[in-house]
Design a protein around this motif. Structure first.
Motif, PDB file in Angstrom:
ATOM      1  N   ASP A 482       0.826  -1.209   0.000  1.00  0.00           N
ATOM      2  CA  ASP A 482       0.000   0.000   0.000  1.00  0.00           C
ATOM      3  C   ASP A 482       0.862   1.261   0.000  1.00  0.00           C
ATOM      4  OD1 ASP A 482      -2.258  -1.541   0.027  1.00  0.00           O
ATOM      5  OD2 ASP A 482      -2.588  -1.397   2.191  1.00  0.00           O
ATOM      6  N   ARG A 483       1.949   1.250   0.748  1.00  0.00           N
ATOM      7  CA  ARG A 483       2.826   2.427   0.819  1.00  0.00           C
ATOM      8  C   ARG A 483       3.451   2.723  -0.543  1.00  0.00           C
ATOM      9  NH1 ARG A 483       4.990   5.333   5.050  1.00  0.00           N
ATOM     10  NH2 ARG A 483       6.984   6.389   4.657  1.00  0.00           N
ATOM     11  N   ILE A 484       3.869   1.679  -1.240  1.00  0.00           N
ATOM     12  CA  ILE A 484       4.451   1.862  -2.575  1.00  0.00           C
ATOM     13  C   ILE A 484       3.396   2.375  -3.549  1.00  0.00           C
ATOM     14  CG2 ILE A 484       5.465   0.651  -4.552  1.00  0.00           C
ATOM     15  CD1 ILE A 484       6.799  -1.249  -2.499  1.00  0.00           C
ATOM     16  N   ARG A 485       2.230   1.750  -3.523  1.00  0.00           N
ATOM     17  CA  ARG A 485       1.164   2.103  -4.479  1.00  0.00           C
ATOM     18  C   ARG A 485       0.711   3.551  -4.319  1.00  0.00           C
ATOM     19  NH1 ARG A 485      -3.733  -1.717  -3.882  1.00  0.00           N
ATOM     20  NH2 ARG A 485      -2.325  -3.187  -4.911  1.00  0.00           N
ATOM     21  N   ARG A 486       0.677   4.025  -3.061  1.00  0.00           N
ATOM     22  CA  ARG A 486       0.220   5.388  -2.820  1.00  0.00           C
ATOM     23  C   ARG A 486       1.192   6.439  -3.354  1.00  0.00           C
ATOM     24  NH1 ARG A 486      -0.963   3.482   2.453  1.00  0.00           N
ATOM     25  NH2 ARG A 486       0.844   4.643   3.239  1.00  0.00           N
ATOM     26  N   ARG A 487       2.476   6.060  -3.487  1.00  0.00           N
ATOM     27  CA  ARG A 487       3.488   7.072  -3.776  1.00  0.00           C
ATOM     28  C   ARG A 487       4.090   6.998  -5.169  1.00  0.00           C
ATOM     29  NH1 ARG A 487       7.508   7.347   1.223  1.00  0.00           N
ATOM     30  NH2 ARG A 487       8.274   9.097  -0.031  1.00  0.00           N
ATOM     31  N   THR A 488       4.027   5.844  -5.831  1.00  0.00           N
ATOM     32  CA  THR A 488       4.630   5.756  -7.165  1.00  0.00           C
ATOM     33  C   THR A 488       4.064   4.567  -7.928  1.00  0.00           C
ATOM     34  OG1 THR A 488       6.720   5.589  -8.390  1.00  0.00           O
ATOM     35  CG2 THR A 488       6.560   4.312  -6.375  1.00  0.00           C
ATOM     36  N   ARG A 489       4.122   4.664  -9.261  1.00  0.00           N
ATOM     37  CA  ARG A 489       3.733   3.556 -10.128  1.00  0.00           C
ATOM     38  C   ARG A 489       4.957   2.980 -10.837  1.00  0.00           C
ATOM     39  NH1 ARG A 489      -1.250   1.728  -8.723  1.00  0.00           N
ATOM     40  NH2 ARG A 489      -2.639   3.485  -8.286  1.00  0.00           N
ATOM     41  N   LYS A 490       6.126   3.453 -10.468  1.00  0.00           N
ATOM     42  CA  LYS A 490       7.343   3.015 -11.160  1.00  0.00           C
ATOM     43  C   LYS A 490       8.070   1.888 -10.430  1.00  0.00           C
ATOM     44  CE  LYS A 490       8.226   7.166 -13.826  1.00  0.00           C
ATOM     45  NZ  LYS A 490       7.908   6.539 -15.110  1.00  0.00           N
ATOM     46  N   ILE A 491       7.421   1.334  -9.419  1.00  0.00           N
ATOM     47  CA  ILE A 491       7.994   0.205  -8.695  1.00  0.00           C
ATOM     48  C   ILE A 491       7.032  -0.982  -8.773  1.00  0.00           C
ATOM     49  CG2 ILE A 491       8.704  -0.676  -6.437  1.00  0.00           C
ATOM     50  CD1 ILE A 491       9.623   2.101  -5.695  1.00  0.00           C
ATOM     51  N   VAL A 492       7.558  -2.111  -9.213  1.00  0.00           N
ATOM     52  CA  VAL A 492       6.794  -3.357  -9.207  1.00  0.00           C
ATOM     53  C   VAL A 492       7.181  -4.115  -7.935  1.00  0.00           C
ATOM     54  CG1 VAL A 492       6.388  -5.546 -10.383  1.00  0.00           C
ATOM     55  CG2 VAL A 492       6.747  -3.461 -11.725  1.00  0.00           C
ATOM     56  N   TYR A 493       6.202  -4.565  -7.185  1.00  0.00           N
ATOM     57  CA  TYR A 493       6.467  -5.225  -5.908  1.00  0.00           C
ATOM     58  C   TYR A 493       6.027  -6.679  -5.941  1.00  0.00           C
ATOM     59  CZ  TYR A 493       6.133  -6.371  -0.931  1.00  0.00           C
ATOM     60  OH  TYR A 493       6.254  -6.981   0.296  1.00  0.00           O
ATOM     61  N   HIS A 494       6.965  -7.576  -5.583  1.00  0.00           N
ATOM     62  CA  HIS A 494       6.677  -9.012  -5.461  1.00  0.00           C
ATOM     63  C   HIS A 494       6.990  -9.459  -4.037  1.00  0.00           C
ATOM     64  CE1 HIS A 494       6.233  -9.243  -9.782  1.00  0.00           C
ATOM     65  NE2 HIS A 494       7.497  -8.887  -9.993  1.00  0.00           N
ATOM     66  N   TYR A 495       6.207 -10.409  -3.534  1.00  0.00           N
ATOM     67  CA  TYR A 495       6.507 -10.931  -2.201  1.00  0.00           C
ATOM     68  C   TYR A 495       6.225 -12.426  -2.153  1.00  0.00           C
ATOM     69  CZ  TYR A 495       1.473  -9.922  -1.740  1.00  0.00           C
ATOM     70  OH  TYR A 495       0.117  -9.840  -1.950  1.00  0.00           O
ATOM     71  N   HIS A 496       6.867 -13.081  -1.180  1.00  0.00           N
ATOM     72  CA  HIS A 496       6.811 -14.535  -1.078  1.00  0.00           C
ATOM     73  C   HIS A 496       5.661 -14.968  -0.181  1.00  0.00           C
ATOM     74  CE1 HIS A 496       8.545 -18.459  -1.684  1.00  0.00           C
ATOM     75  NE2 HIS A 496       8.582 -18.695  -0.384  1.00  0.00           N
ATOM     76  N   ASN A 497       5.140 -16.146  -0.447  1.00  0.00           N
ATOM     77  CA  ASN A 497       4.051 -16.715   0.336  1.00  0.00           C
ATOM     78  C   ASN A 497       4.527 -17.008   1.762  1.00  0.00           C
ATOM     79  OD1 ASN A 497       2.070 -18.346   1.508  1.00  0.00           O
ATOM     80  ND2 ASN A 497       1.630 -19.431  -0.388  1.00  0.00           N
ATOM     81  N   PRO A 498       4.001 -16.305   2.773  1.00  0.00           N
ATOM     82  CA  PRO A 498       4.506 -16.509   4.134  1.00  0.00           C
ATOM     83  C   PRO A 498       4.173 -17.887   4.699  1.00  0.00           C
ATOM     84  CG  PRO A 498       2.607 -15.026   4.135  1.00  0.00           C
ATOM     85  CD  PRO A 498       2.973 -15.247   2.701  1.00  0.00           C
TER      86      PRO A 498
END
Length: 624
Positions: A482-498
């Motif tokens: 959410d923090r990334i999405r609110r501030r920029t569209r130039k970052i793609v975010y991936h995360y691992h299944n916890p």
């Protein structure tokens, strides 16, 4: 017996070339002309297994022996397994289509804890009893090695013996022992007792684990005076003196790492406190530039590959990197071969070297800051700063790169939400600081930011630490997204299944009571657990309940320094005292110097090799 495959079967599966063998440089021998048949088993998909350097090394090493034939076997994908079980086709090796049950020794490599159920599945498909206690003289011996073998206990019910450490030298001793035992006519127990006398070999059935009522371990004791109290890891002292393959097999289909791999050195000088590899591969030992250049030339000639990747835990720490790369680049540029330089550190990034290496093909760059704030990077002993990363990325963008990947971890010890915010802030800061540079080059910087979940691993300073629970990790992932999405569209975010990471922690730090859980999960259908589409957390939790155990006991519980750990009878060279000292320093944010700057007395000097040997020699001379 030779398994027969028909075209009708192969046409029903995806990528049939994974099951046919006959690749370029595959070793061909007469099975009847050798004394020992060894099946190297990779418990995952062919496309991953054929990228594994350890398999290439040991396949090459064993097949140089006239008395031994090493063949390959991989976990069949679910479509192939279904057809094999329907038609009664046993799992077979690719070289001769021989069923697994007809080999003398089956050797599994343990690269990832989430492949453990595949081991059971492969044995069952190959007609080999899954439980070690059910095997007799008519069955192969089942062994295992690799990084996960430093805690062999979760697989103790299934594996006859483990190889702890590096295999190039000890595998010859094991084969020789097998030949001697075979000619003697001894029983199965006699061989296991004999092989347990080889340094680096652990036979779990010859040890007894005693538990307290609360499930913690009271003691781990040998059942015989003929086996050691502690099993010491094997280390290759001189990499130039052991075989390294230049005639690697070239698959017919693309694999994860479809290229020549040159191993620069083993070990790491840095000592990041979360990194298991950085401790279990000590001491640092380098190959000579002369040997590496020789291997590069012969590998290109024998395989036809158009890319060479330099392999190590930290490529830019190779002591002879600039001069070596100058000579290697003169060859690769002439032959139009791309040179890949992975595992570069942001604090010694060389734009000039990267520009030269990418003349043939310019690919993206990858850096691993691991944590988003300086405070947390000091906790984990990462030793890089925001300025290091910023200057490296700016250099890269100025040099024409417009794609950068950044790797971080969530859930590190002492982490706060401010540290999580720091990950987003770092990515956003890089986008903003490089905007003008990228505009001049007619493009824009694209950042891919990935977070994995911190998993405490054996033989690290964080082996006593609790892992964040699944809910906390999920909250952090969503907060960061959410923090990334609110501030920029130039970052793609991936995360691992916890949930997968939770199970990884359980299996990494588990004891041999987990054997029943693994067996139950497999009987319920678990396999390819490292793949999101096949992993079922609910199935694993049901397996825990069926055996009266709790996964949180293994993953989310802090251990006392005084507790007996399931792997305490394994000696990797690094002392427990050093790891405790490093854990305490982490909470103080106190950095430990790297091995090239001076010895920190971790214990690895016991091997008398590599950088430890040089440091001790220099200190002795200075003292004299």
């Amino acid at each position: 017996m030779r398994v027969k495959l028909d075209d009708k079967l192969l046409l029903q599966i995806e990528k049939p070339a994974k099951y046919t063998g006959n690749e370029w440089n595959m070793v061909r021998k007469d099975p009847d002309a050798v004394q020992v048949r060894f099946a190297f088993a990779f418990p995952d998909d062919y496309e991953i297994g054929m990228s594994h350097l350890g398999m290439k090394i040991l396949y090459h090493t064993m097949n140089k022996r006239e008395d031994t034939y090493c063949e390959r076997v991989f976990a069949p994908w679910v479509d192939m397994e279904r057809l094999m079980r329907e038609r009664g086709i046993p799992l077979y090796a690719l070289e001769t289509y021989t069923p697994l049950s007809e080999f003398d020794i089956i050797g599994f490599t343990l690269q990832y804890e989430m492949s453990y159920t595949n081991i059971l599945n492969m044995l069952d498909l190959g007609g080999v009893p899954v439980l070690a206690k059910d095997r007799d003289e008519s069955h192969p011996f089942v062994c295992a090695g690799g990084p996960c073998a430093v805690n062999p206990e979760p697989l103790a019910d299934f594996i006859d013996f483990f190889v702890i450490g590096e295999g190039e030298e000890v595998i010859h001793e094991i084969i020789d022992a097998y030949k001697e035992w075979k000619s003697s006519g001894g029983n199965r127990a006699a061989f296991l007792e004999q092989v347990a006398g080889i340094e680096g070999v652990y036979v779990p059935s010859l040890y007894e684990v005693i538990y307290y009522d609360d499930g913690t371990i009271l003691d781990i004791l040998p059942k015989s005076e003929k086996v050691p109290d502690v099993v010491r890891r094997r280390v290759v002292r001189d990499l130039d003196q052991v075989d390294f393959p230049d005639d690697i097999i070239v698959p017919y289909i693309g694999t994860v790492h479809d290229r020549i791999m040159l191993e620069l050195f083993r070990g790491c000088i840095r000592g990041c406190r979360f990194c298991q590899a950085g401790f279990i591969y000590r001491p640092v030992r380098e190959r000579s530039p002369e040997k590496l250049n020789e291997l590069a030339r012969s590998s290109v000639r024998k395989t036809g590959y158009e890319e060479i990747s330099l392999v190590s835990l930290s490529t830019s720490d190779y002591s002879a990197l600039p001069a070596f790369c100058d000579e290697l680049l003169a060859f690769t540029e002439k032959e139009h071969v791309n040179l890949s330089l992975p595992s570069l550190r942001v604090d010694n990034f060389s734009l000039g070297l990267m520009e030269r290496a990418s003349k043939v093909r310019k690919s993206g760059l990858t850096f691993a800051p691991e944590a988003g704030t300086q405070r947390l990077r000091d906790v984990i002993n990462k030793g890089v700063t925001d300025e290091d990363l910023k200057s490296s990325v700016q250099l890269a963008v100025a040099g024409g790169w417009n794609s950068v990947k950044l790797y971080f971890m969530l859930g590190l010890p002492t982490e706060t939400m401010e540290d999580v915010d720091g990950i987003a802030d770092m990515g956003i800061s890089l986008v903003e600081s490089c905007r003008g540079i990228a505009d001049k080059n007619g493009g824009s910087l694209q950042i891919t930011l990935s977070t994995s979940c911190f998993v405490p691993k054996p033989f690290t300073p964080f082996q006593w630490e609790p892992m964040d629970d699944i809910e906390t990790l999920t909250e952090k992932q969503h907060h960061l997204k959410d923090r990334i999405r609110r501030r920029t569209r130039k970052i793609v975010y991936h995360y691992h299944n916890p949930r997968i990471s939770h199970m990884e922690a359980v299996l990494a730090r588990g004891d041999r009571r987990l054997g029943k859980v693994i067996y139950t999960a497999w009987k319920m259908g678990a396999r390819f657990d490292g793949w999101d589409e096949h992993f079922s957390f609910e199935r694993w939790q049901e397996a825990f309940r069926a055996n009266g155990l709790d996964s949180a006991f293994y993953a989310n519980r802090r251990r006392d320094f005084s507790e007996v750990l399931p792997w305490d009878h394994i000696d990797i060279g690094v002392t427990k005292e050093f790891l405790i000292r490093e854990c305490r320093k982490a909470y103080e944010g106190d950095l430990t110097r790297n091995c090239a700057s001076g010895c920190s007395h971790c214990g690895a000097t016991v091997y008398g090799a590599g950088i430890c040997f040089k440091q001790k020699k220099n200190q002795d001379q200075a003292g004299g």
